[in-house]
Write a protein that holds these residues in place. Structure first.
Motif, PDB file in Angstrom:
ATOM      1  N   PHE A 279      14.440  -0.446   1.316  1.00  0.00           N
ATOM      2  CA  PHE A 279      14.439  -0.057  -0.090  1.00  0.00           C
ATOM      3  C   PHE A 279      14.993   1.347  -0.316  1.00  0.00           C
ATOM      4  CE2 PHE A 279      10.913  -3.105   0.229  1.00  0.00           C
ATOM      5  CZ  PHE A 279      11.376  -4.046  -0.667  1.00  0.00           C
ATOM      6  N   GLY A 280      15.286   2.029   0.774  1.00  0.00           N
ATOM      7  CA  GLY A 280      15.807   3.383   0.617  1.00  0.00           C
ATOM      8  C   GLY A 280      14.756   4.389   0.212  1.00  0.00           C
ATOM      9  N   LEU A 281      13.478   3.990   0.386  1.00  0.00           N
ATOM     10  CA  LEU A 281      12.417   4.942   0.062  1.00  0.00           C
ATOM     11  C   LEU A 281      12.053   5.701   1.332  1.00  0.00           C
ATOM     12  CD1 LEU A 281      10.107   2.642  -2.035  1.00  0.00           C
ATOM     13  CD2 LEU A 281      11.920   4.135  -2.826  1.00  0.00           C
ATOM     14  N   ARG A 282      11.507   6.882   1.145  1.00  0.00           N
ATOM     15  CA  ARG A 282      11.126   7.626   2.329  1.00  0.00           C
ATOM     16  C   ARG A 282       9.847   7.055   2.927  1.00  0.00           C
ATOM     17  NH1 ARG A 282       8.308  13.341   2.662  1.00  0.00           N
ATOM     18  NH2 ARG A 282       6.894  12.018   1.502  1.00  0.00           N
TER      19      ARG A 282
ATOM     20  N   THR B 179       6.678   7.551   3.943  1.00  0.00           N
ATOM     21  CA  THR B 179       5.779   8.685   4.159  1.00  0.00           C
ATOM     22  C   THR B 179       6.461   9.723   5.010  1.00  0.00           C
ATOM     23  OG1 THR B 179       4.913   7.679   6.143  1.00  0.00           O
ATOM     24  CG2 THR B 179       3.682   7.291   4.104  1.00  0.00           C
TER      25      THR B 179
ATOM     26  N   SER C 199       7.093  16.819   7.380  1.00  0.00           N
ATOM     27  CA  SER C 199       6.736  17.345   6.071  1.00  0.00           C
ATOM     28  C   SER C 199       5.465  18.160   6.207  1.00  0.00           C
ATOM     29  CB  SER C 199       6.536  16.199   5.082  1.00  0.00           C
ATOM     30  OG  SER C 199       5.425  15.431   5.480  1.00  0.00           O
TER      31      SER C 199
ATOM     32  N   LEU D  11      -2.117   7.763   4.876  1.00  0.00           N
ATOM     33  CA  LEU D  11      -1.949   6.350   4.514  1.00  0.00           C
ATOM     34  C   LEU D  11      -2.847   5.496   5.400  1.00  0.00           C
ATOM     35  CD1 LEU D  11      -0.405   4.080   3.032  1.00  0.00           C
ATOM     36  CD2 LEU D  11       1.245   4.132   4.889  1.00  0.00           C
TER      37      LEU D  11
ATOM     38  N   VAL E 106       2.978  13.982   7.620  1.00  0.00           N
ATOM     39  CA  VAL E 106       1.575  14.235   7.308  1.00  0.00           C
ATOM     40  C   VAL E 106       1.006  13.126   6.444  1.00  0.00           C
ATOM     41  CG1 VAL E 106      -0.049  15.859   6.319  1.00  0.00           C
ATOM     42  CG2 VAL E 106       1.968  16.686   7.476  1.00  0.00           C
ATOM     43  N   GLU E 107       1.862  12.526   5.619  1.00  0.00           N
ATOM     44  CA  GLU E 107       1.336  11.495   4.734  1.00  0.00           C
ATOM     45  C   GLU E 107       0.965  10.245   5.500  1.00  0.00           C
ATOM     46  OE1 GLU E 107       4.739  12.885   3.137  1.00  0.00           O
ATOM     47  OE2 GLU E 107       3.151  14.333   3.399  1.00  0.00           O
TER      48      GLU E 107
ATOM     49  N   SER F 251      -1.398  21.302   4.781  1.00  0.00           N
ATOM     50  CA  SER F 251      -1.539  19.844   4.676  1.00  0.00           C
ATOM     51  C   SER F 251      -2.089  19.269   5.974  1.00  0.00           C
ATOM     52  CB  SER F 251      -0.193  19.211   4.333  1.00  0.00           C
ATOM     53  OG  SER F 251       0.780  19.584   5.264  1.00  0.00           O
TER      54      SER F 251
ATOM     55  N   ASN G 108     -10.617  12.278  -0.580  1.00  0.00           N
ATOM     56  CA  ASN G 108      -9.589  12.701  -1.538  1.00  0.00           C
ATOM     57  C   ASN G 108      -9.959  13.996  -2.259  1.00  0.00           C
ATOM     58  OD1 ASN G 108      -7.402  10.780  -1.521  1.00  0.00           O
ATOM     59  ND2 ASN G 108      -8.943   9.278  -2.133  1.00  0.00           N
TER      60      ASN G 108
ATOM     61  N   LEU H 222      -8.601  17.043  -0.880  1.00  0.00           N
ATOM     62  CA  LEU H 222      -7.159  17.251  -0.997  1.00  0.00           C
ATOM     63  C   LEU H 222      -6.809  17.972  -2.290  1.00  0.00           C
ATOM     64  CD1 LEU H 222      -5.912  13.731   0.120  1.00  0.00           C
ATOM     65  CD2 LEU H 222      -5.994  15.807   1.456  1.00  0.00           C
TER      66      LEU H 222
END
Lengths: 420, 246, 250
Positions: free
Chosen positions: C46-49, C51, C137, C59, C54-55, C142, C211, C214
């Protein structure tokens, strides 16, 4: 000893339960920043739609690619609830680099519209006073409550990212920011996919919009709002940054900013544009939403269309159909239908070529009626007639028209007024 | 003589009328006490209370002066027991099972584990998981666990369950030698009268949740030909049941 | 204290000698591998990054804290209580010179240690995967928040375990306990969504409480309230469970 253990267990159970109950109650009673934000938005919608006599809403948004503005839009809406008048001014920069601006005014009886590209003032006048509210409360809609629940669920644990700071005069500042770590990955993925599709979807060649293909993600979302001492939102600003790479591998940071303001509460003046010396095109609007045609007499008279056949690869006019409405009062309709043929085509005439009919407009069906007619030879025919106020035409259909109309006559049931 | 186990007014009743009523019993140091009674007489109930598996409604049990109700850890510090079926963790080997138990006693080391495995004839199965053990092997392991901590008091509920003749002889030998060498006090329940006769030096008869009589084995055998005769006459004297009770 | 240590050591030994723990470890690793594959798929498809480095651990945490972690906590807890009740192997421990309170506490401590172990394992491996397969990232901030998020998740999981301990002491059958736990878990999740203003009453909401750490502004009041809610319910469940455990006949 035995007694002691039992007591200790009981006491600790009680302490635990009390602790749970009190903090849970406190937690339910305390409002998160998100809830304050929601309350303020609701209050603002309620006050503007029900209480304030006049106010100005200012909405502007901008889309920037690495700091360069690609699209921008600004809408200023002035509302005067007391007089049901509003004025709006819209300016912006479109995706292909054109600047545009337009302006409109509306009150109970008039709507005026003009734009920068076409400096003509289009004026529409209404014969009946319009009853519409100039600004309706979106939270009073039926689905609003369900949508709110869904939104609450989606926002979930992000609720606590909204921070409230209270000022000494009672006004509040709400702020919130989410960086990539704080945005749940799933939401980030769905949002960036959505945005990517959105941007790339209208990405034609001239567009100055970068075409993102790789590593797209939502980098940051920030927001801030000001709430006045009455709890009404004065302004809310939201920014989102989408990061990604285009096919050349260049990193683009696309930021979307939106600012919404409510100001000049009870001191906004809506003024009708001065039309003197301007090019004006006027028309009178009809109220199409009514269940009856206004002044139905206008349909009394003759309506015509051409009888056409196809001959030698060409359309040839062989005669005319005439519909003569002799009576029309939103209840009863009466008239005659006749066909006249040009010389040499008289053979096309049939039993249906001349008939008289009467009809009754169906209840609550604006201008729609079934008619009953008699031909010259006394035969009964049925059909439907429809008076279209929108285009000033009459539709006339005889049931079972196919058989007598053989011989290549083209059927046209739409009749235009014979105004010459 | 020093009282090792004191059972005082012990009462525990169940909905179906079974249970034990106002049980009183003293066990002295060096006793090999045989707790005799038919099935359902309340033997296991009494022994479960003695080892803390069940709480009494009334009364108390003191082991070496400590109440099992109020000072359980102290009361059980020098007690080894085997109640009903010998349980073990099936996913652990014989050695690991004993090691689990050994952790509760500061002076039990690996050498002692080997010792009790040798004593009960289980040494050759040291590293085998107990899942595949026969009932007799499990019983031997249970006995090994009961004597692991060199206890001063050993409470055994039907210790000969599932053992073959050889096993019975081995265990009897073990009990007698421990009682003689280490002055260990035993409290053994069984319905095998003959075996009780051969092993125990004092006998208590429990019937319908009540103690009928407590007597030295020698004294009984003076008056009766066998222990079985004594048991039957005791029960009959209380006018409750006819001949055989076993 | 020595006997408590002995009991705890025993519980840990029993825990790691069972296949469940191995399955838990393998499944945790599978989650990381599958998660990473999905991310890579999304990235190329999909061309999305997806994560960043760190994400990715975040996830993984957001997924496991609502799925396999509660599941294995339930399984281990039920095994430790219902399992030993039904096989009577509880007697082995009960007839030792150790009070029931210490046995109860040792069992719960071993479960908490299991949860901690699982969290740490997931943290380490998801971080490794995150750094190897994703664009960097990370910032010091983070990174710290990620580690902290994993660590604070021990609290709601412990409360969850205590709830299951109580159920295991009420109902005899381990299977019944398992299904009742799942039903309650799902019911709480749904109720938390429907009545979001009362969501703090439903203990499943607290599973996501990491959360809160964060949030940039560090909402101390909210964190304190959530902490006290968990503490209160923890104490309540612990006492209720112990009351029943102490009265139980074996």
């Amino acid at each position: 000893m035995k007694f002691k253990k039992k007591t200790a267990t009981l006491v600790s159970f009680t302490v635990g339960t009390l602790l749970l109950a009190t903090t849970a109650l406190a937690d339910i009673a305390s409002k998160s920043g998100y809830e304050e934000l929601k309350d303020s938005i609701k209050l603002t919608a309620e006050q503007t739609s029900e209480k304030y006599d006049s106010f100005t809403m200012d909405f502007s948004m901008a889309l920037k690619d690495n700091g360069k503005t690609i699209v921008s839009n600004n809408e200023v809406g002035k509302f005067d609830r007391k007089n049901s008048a509003s004025e709006s001014l819209s300016t912006g920069l479109s995706l292909n680099g054109d600047k545009r601006s337009s302006q409109s005014y509306s009150d109970k009886t008039t709507v005026i519209h003009t734009s920068a590209g076409d400096p003509t003032f289009y004026v529409t006048e209404y014969t009946k006073e319009r009853k519409e509210e100039i600004f309706s409360n979106p939270f009073k809609e039926e689905e609003a409550e369900d949508l709110e629940k869904i939104a609450d669920a989606l926002v979930g644990s992000l609720k606590d990212h909204v921070v409230v700071a209270e000022n000494s005069d009672g006004s509040k500042a709400l702020t919130g920011s989410l960086t990539e770590v704080q945005i749940p990955s799933l939401i980030n993925a769905v949002a960036s996919f959505q945005l990517k599709q959105e941007f790339n979807g209208n990405g034609n060649q001239e567009s100055s919009m970068p075409h993102l293909t790789k590593d797209v993600f939502v980098k940051e979302v920030t927001g801030s709002a000001k709430v006045n001492p009455d709890g009404v939102m004065e302004s809310i600003l939201g920014t989102a940054i989408l990061s990604g790479k285009d096919e050349q591998g260049t990193v683009h940071e696309i930021s979307i900013e939106a600012l919404f303001k409510v100001k000049d509460i009870n001191s906004t003046e809506v003024s009708k544009p001065n039309l003197e010396g301007k090019k004006v095109i006027k028309n009178v609007a009809k109220d199409y939403s009514d269940s009856e045609i206004s002044n139905p007499e206008k349909f009394i008279g003759k309506f015509k269309n051409d009888i056409v056949i196809e001959k030698d690869g060409k359309f040839v006019k062989v005669g005319e159909r005439t519909l003569d409405i002799t009576k029309m009062d939103n209840i009863n309709v009466a008239g005659r239908y006749s066909e006249t043929f040009k010389q040499g085509f008289e053979n096309y005439a049939s039993d249906f070529s001349e008939l008289a009919f009467t009809a009754q407009i169906k209840k609550d069906q604006r201008g729609n009626a079934d008619f009953e007619g008699t031909t010259k030879s006394g035969e009964k025919v049925r059909g439907n007639i429809y008076f279209s106020e929108y285009d000033g035409k009459v539709n006339f259909n005889i049931d079972n028209m196919n058989s007598p109309y053989a011989g290549g006559l083209m059927i046209d049931s739409s009749f235009s007024p014979d105004l010459d | 003589m020093e009282k090792v186990i004191e059972i005082i007014n012990l009462t525990k009743t169940y909905g179906n009328g079974r249970g034990i009523y106002d049980l009183n019993l003293d066990i002295y140091k060096g006793d090999i006490f045989g707790f005799l009674g038919p099935n359902g007489a309340g033997k296991t109930t009494a022994m479960k209370i003695m080892t803390g598996l069940i709480r009494p409604e009334n009364g108390d049990v003191k082991i070496l002066g400590h109440s099992v109700v109020d000072e359980y850890e102290k009361a059980m510090a020098k007690v080894g027991c085997l109640i009903e079926i010998a349980e073990s963790y099936q996913f652990l080997s014989a050695f690991e099972n004993l090691k689990q138990i050994a952790r509760y006693y500061p002076d039990v080391d690996h050498k002692r584990i080997d010792e009790v495995l040798e004593l009960t004839g289980m040494y050759k199965f040291k590293y085998e998981k107990t899942k595949k053990f026969s009932l007799g092997m499990k019983q031997r392991l249970g006995l090994a666990a009961a004597v692991l901590s060199r206890p001063k008091v050993v409470i055994l509920d039907e210790p000969l369950n599932g053992l073959d003749v050889e096993g019975m002889i081995d265990i009897r030998k073990m009990i007698l030698s421990l009682a003689e060498k280490e002055q260990t006090t035993f409290f053994i329940s069984s319905h095998l009268i003959h075996d009780v006769e051969l092993t125990c030096n004092r006998i208590g008869v429990i019937y319908n949740g009540r103690i009928l009589n407590v007597e030295n084995t020698d004294a009984i055998l003076k008056n009766y030909a066998t222990l079985e005769n004594y048991f039957v006459s005791e029960v009959e004297r209380n006018g409750r049941v006819s001949s055989s009770a076993s | 204290m020595a006997v408590f240590q002995a009991a705890l050591l025993n519980e840990i030994e029993k825990l790691y000698r069972k296949k469940k723990v191995l399955v838990a470890i393998l499944l945790s690793l599978a989650v990381i591998v599958i998660g990473q594959l999905v991310i890579v798929g999304v990235r190329s498809g999909f061309g999305l990054r997806g994560t960043g480095s760190v994400e990715f651990p975040m996830l993984v945490l957001s997924v496991v804290v609502n799925t396999i972690l509660p599941l294995f906590t339930a399984l281990v807890t039920i095994d430790s209580f219902s399992g030993e009740f039904s096989q009577n192997s509880m007697r082995i421990t009960l007839t030792r010179p150790i009070s029931r309170f210490k046995i109860y506490t040792a069992k719960i401590t071993s479960i908490v240690l299991f949860i901690l172990g699982a969290l740490l394992l997931l943290l380490v491996f998801s971080m490794l995967a995150g750094f190897i397969f994703n664009a960097n990232s990370a910032s010091f901030d983070s990174l710290g928040r990620t580690v902290f998020s994993y660590l604070v998740s021990i609290l709601p999981m412990t409360v969850l375990a205590l709830g299951i301990v109580l159920l295991a002491n009420i109902f005899r059958s381990g299977i019944a306990v398992f299904f009742i736990s799942i039903l309650i878990f799902l019911a709480f999740k749904v109720l938390g969504l429907l009545f979001s203003q009362y969501s703090s009453l439903f203990l499943t909401t607290q599973l996501d409480w990491y959360n809160l750490f964060l949030v940039n502004s560090f909402p101390l009041a909210k964190i304190a309230r959530q902490f006290l809610i968990m503490l209160g319910s923890g104490i309540m469940l612990f006492s209720a469970g112990f009351y029943i455990f102490d009265k139980k006949e074996f």
